[in-house]
Design a protein around this motif. Structure first.
Motif, PDB file in Angstrom:
ATOM      1  N   LYS A   9       0.833  -1.207   0.000  1.00 39.18           N
ATOM      2  CA  LYS A   9       0.000   0.000   0.000  1.00 39.18           C
ATOM      3  C   LYS A   9       0.867   1.257   0.000  1.00 39.18           C
ATOM      4  CE  LYS A   9      -3.955  -2.104   2.363  1.00 39.18           C
ATOM      5  NZ  LYS A   9      -4.826  -2.080   3.571  1.00 39.18           N
ATOM      6  N   THR A  10       2.028   1.164   0.643  1.00 34.65           N
ATOM      7  CA  THR A  10       2.975   2.276   0.687  1.00 34.65           C
ATOM      8  C   THR A  10       4.361   1.747   0.312  1.00 34.65           C
ATOM      9  OG1 THR A  10       3.574   1.924   3.003  1.00 34.65           O
ATOM     10  CG2 THR A  10       1.669   3.352   2.563  1.00 34.65           C
ATOM     11  N   ILE A  11       5.268   2.676   0.062  1.00 39.85           N
ATOM     12  CA  ILE A  11       6.642   2.274  -0.250  1.00 39.85           C
ATOM     13  C   ILE A  11       7.263   1.573   0.951  1.00 39.85           C
ATOM     14  CG2 ILE A  11       8.954   3.146  -0.778  1.00 39.85           C
ATOM     15  CD1 ILE A  11       7.609   5.346  -2.451  1.00 39.85           C
ATOM     16  N   GLU A  12       6.974   2.086   2.138  1.00 42.76           N
ATOM     17  CA  GLU A  12       7.503   1.476   3.351  1.00 42.76           C
ATOM     18  C   GLU A  12       7.017   0.032   3.498  1.00 42.76           C
ATOM     19  OE1 GLU A  12       9.657   2.542   5.739  1.00 42.76           O
ATOM     20  OE2 GLU A  12      10.094   4.219   4.407  1.00 42.76           O
ATOM     21  N   GLU A  13       5.754  -0.190   3.189  1.00 50.66           N
ATOM     22  CA  GLU A  13       5.195  -1.545   3.297  1.00 50.66           C
ATOM     23  C   GLU A  13       5.839  -2.460   2.265  1.00 50.66           C
ATOM     24  OE1 GLU A  13       0.960  -3.332   2.190  1.00 50.66           O
ATOM     25  OE2 GLU A  13       0.854  -2.068   4.003  1.00 50.66           O
TER      26      GLU A  13
END
Length: 207
Positions: A9-13
């Motif tokens: 969902k996010t770059i971090e994820e």
């Protein structure tokens, strides 16, 4: 080199998923590039787009050194065992042991020095932080170090007896350093290097 493409969902994820897939410890152990930025759709529901990244594990210099050294030794067909030690100050020390380590030592350790130089280049090619590689075979370097220290002490007496300079045979930089270090605190003689590479040598002169 193992490269994975993961999404989240996010770059971090996505990065966290890459850490798991690459069997890394933390995000600091991987390199990644963003292929697609995440996008929120209408009302956060319609047209959502996940983040997509390509990631790979950062190369460990010590592992690269070990891999390269073993490959070269295998190509040489030399039956030696390889052991490795990594010190806290980013030095990687390899010991090569076998029935005939002289093959990898060579005349005046030229083969050993060349091998050490190549392994260090391979280890630091993609390294974020430089490491120093030392390769020894059959404990040659330790024995050579003791021999040079004894030689230095013997030549101090010669310099004092003759009252003149004593010039040693040409040596590689690391061996000249051993001579200089052995006599650094001497109050009887001083040392310096003279000549040009590859025939640079140590001079021991009375004070």
């Amino acid at each position: 080199m193992n490269i994975v493409k993961v999404s989240g969902k996010t770059i971090e994820e996505a990065a966290a998923s890459a850490v798991t897939e690459l069997d890394a410890k933390t995000k600091d152990d991987i390199d990644y590039k963003v292929i697609e930025e995440p996008k929120k759709g209408f009302l956060g529901l319609i047209g959502n787009r996940s983040a997509v990244i390509e990631a790979q594990r950062k190369l460990d210099p010590a592992e690269e050194a070990d891999r390269f050294l073993r490959a070269v030794i295998e190509d040489m067909g030399v039956p030696v065992r390889v052991s490795q030690e990594v010190t806290r100050d980013r030095k990687v020390i390899f010991q090569l042991n076998g029935e005939d380590p002289g093959i990898v030592i060579g005349r005046h350790a030229k083969t050993l020095d060349s091998l050490q130089y190549l392994v260090q280049l391979a280890a630091n090619r993609y390294a974020d932080k430089h490491i120093t590689v030392t390769i020894d075979a059959g404990n040659y370097r330790q024995r050579r170090r003791e021999t040079l220290k004894q030689l230095a002490e013997n030549l101090v007496s010669k310099a004092e007896r003759t009252g003149g300079k004593v010039m040693l045979e040409p040596m590689p930089p690391q061996e000249r350093k051993i001579i200089h270090a052995a006599l650094l605190r001497s109050k009887r003689v001083k040392t310096y290097s003279d000549g040009t590479e590859p025939r640079r040598y140590v001079v021991i002169a009375p004070i």
